[in-house]
Enzyme design. Structure first.
Site, mmCIF file in Angstrom:
data_model
loop_
_atom_site.group_PDB
_atom_site.id
_atom_site.type_symbol
_atom_site.label_atom_id
_atom_site.label_comp_id
_atom_site.label_asym_id
_atom_site.label_seq_id
_atom_site.Cartn_x
_atom_site.Cartn_y
_atom_site.Cartn_z
ATOM 1 N N LYS A 10 0.962 -1.348 0.006
ATOM 2 C CA LYS A 10 -0.089 -0.118 0.025
ATOM 3 C C LYS A 10 0.849 1.159 0.124
ATOM 4 O O LYS A 10 2.109 1.242 0.314
ATOM 5 C CB LYS A 10 -0.890 -0.095 1.213
ATOM 6 C CG LYS A 10 -2.246 -1.158 1.141
ATOM 7 C CD LYS A 10 -2.739 -1.261 2.512
ATOM 8 C CE LYS A 10 -4.073 -2.001 2.609
ATOM 9 N NZ LYS A 10 -4.567 -2.069 3.796
ATOM 10 N N HIS A 156 -1.844 -5.310 1.592
ATOM 11 C CA HIS A 156 -3.164 -5.952 1.260
ATOM 12 C C HIS A 156 -2.785 -7.526 0.935
ATOM 13 O O HIS A 156 -1.731 -7.794 0.151
ATOM 14 C CB HIS A 156 -4.083 -5.125 0.354
ATOM 15 C CG HIS A 156 -5.072 -6.206 -0.384
ATOM 16 N ND1 HIS A 156 -6.261 -6.486 0.385
ATOM 17 C CD2 HIS A 156 -5.005 -7.302 -1.317
ATOM 18 C CE1 HIS A 156 -7.103 -7.312 -0.223
ATOM 19 N NE2 HIS A 156 -6.384 -7.752 -1.427
HETATM 20 P P1 ADP Z 1 -7.040 -7.072 5.992
HETATM 21 O O1 ADP Z 1 -6.245 -5.917 5.153
HETATM 22 O O2 ADP Z 1 -6.246 -7.561 6.936
HETATM 23 O O3 ADP Z 1 -7.865 -8.169 5.039
HETATM 24 P P2 ADP Z 1 -9.874 -5.953 6.133
HETATM 25 O O4 ADP Z 1 -10.234 -6.763 5.130
HETATM 26 O O5 ADP Z 1 -10.486 -6.367 7.687
HETATM 27 O O6 ADP Z 1 -8.395 -6.304 6.725
HETATM 28 O O7 ADP Z 1 -9.804 -4.434 6.009
HETATM 29 C C1 ADP Z 1 -9.156 -3.902 4.697
HETATM 30 C C2 ADP Z 1 -8.419 -2.612 5.247
HETATM 31 O O8 ADP Z 1 -9.132 -1.801 5.859
HETATM 32 C C3 ADP Z 1 -7.391 -2.827 6.253
HETATM 33 O O9 ADP Z 1 -6.501 -3.627 5.835
HETATM 34 C C4 ADP Z 1 -7.301 -1.521 6.712
HETATM 35 O O10 ADP Z 1 -6.238 -0.843 5.949
HETATM 36 C C5 ADP Z 1 -8.597 -0.944 6.869
HETATM 37 N N1 ADP Z 1 -9.459 -0.997 7.895
HETATM 38 C C6 ADP Z 1 -9.941 -2.145 8.565
HETATM 39 N N2 ADP Z 1 -10.750 -1.936 9.652
HETATM 40 C C7 ADP Z 1 -10.705 -0.493 9.786
HETATM 41 C C8 ADP Z 1 -11.247 0.293 10.736
HETATM 42 N N3 ADP Z 1 -11.827 -0.029 11.895
HETATM 43 N N4 ADP Z 1 -10.486 1.466 10.786
HETATM 44 C C9 ADP Z 1 -9.611 2.091 9.919
HETATM 45 N N5 ADP Z 1 -9.419 1.290 9.034
HETATM 46 C C10 ADP Z 1 -9.679 0.076 8.707
HETATM 47 MG MG MG Z 2 -9.120 -8.187 3.699
#
Ligand code: ADP
Ligand code: MG
Length: 180
Positions: A10, A156
């Site tokens: 990212k 990501h």
């Molecule tokens: P991952 O990237 O670990 O798969 P998620 O799919 O749950 O995580 O979320 C996607 C992205 O959204 C995260 O990597 C993060 O950048 C952002 N994000 C997730 N939850 C939050 C939150 N509560 N507040 C701010 N940003 C968030």
């Molecule tokens: Mg995710």
């Protein structure tokens, strides 16, 4: 099972000059990089990458709620779709801020292996040997919320084989993915 998955370094990962460190981690595993490029996503691509999926929003809220509970904080949301929409907007801003590195990687159980190498979503809680835990240890849901922005967690990675397939072809054309 041999799987393919999509990784994005990212904007914060690129800005912090962690491209080499991050790629090294994947090269050290037995996974094979089969496509790689730098790209500055526009709003359309960012929204396509993070669609407002109902199940994703449900999990997103669940994870944020759990962290808030542990820290005795109130989360201002109870509706997962409303929460998902709010985070999606912040994610689009984050992803379009500067270039990202898109990587397609292949190997045994690639989807879960890569998720293990990168660590938990919230870097503050990620294991220190993971990329997020090592290179963004202060970053938390709490700080992101206070600063009204997306969590900046360097990477990501696709969360399922189906999403990996969809995401890889969002960032790469067929001829850009190499067999060797
Ligand atoms: P991952 O990237 O670990 O798969 P998620 O799919 O749950 O995580 O979320 C996607 C992205 O959204 C995260 O990597 C993060 O950048 C952002 N994000 C997730 N939850 C939050 C939150 N509560 N507040 C701010 N940003 C968030
Ligand atoms: Mg995710």
């Amino acid at each position: 099972m041999i799987e393919q998955t999509l990784i994005l370094i990212k904007p914060d990962g690129v800005q912090k000059q962690l491209i080499g460190e991050i790629i090294r981690r994947f090269e050290k595993s037995n996974l094979k990089i089969c496509a790689l490029k730098m790209i500055w996503p526009d709003r359309e691509l960012a929204e396509k990458h993070y669609p407002l999926d109902e199940e994703w929003a449900r999990l997103l809220l669940e994870k944020a709620k759990k962290a808030a509970e542990i820290e005795n904080r109130q989360l201002g949301y109870s509706d997962h779709l409303e929460f998902g929409k709010n985070i999606q907007e912040k994610l689009v801003k984050y992803l379009t801020e500067s270039p990202v590195i898109a990587i397609a990687i292949k190997g045994p159980n690639a989807v879960s292996c890569v998720r293990e190498i990168i660590g938990l979503t919230e870097p503050f809680r990620a294991h220190p040997e993971t990329i997020r835990g090592k290179f963004a240890p202060e970053e938390s849901y709490k700080i992101a919320e206070e600063e009204n922005r997306s969590l900046r967690n360097l990477l990501h990675a696709s969360d399922s084989i189906e999403n990996a397939e969809r995401e890889i072809f969002m960032w790469f054309q067929k001829h850009e993915i190499h067999e060797y």
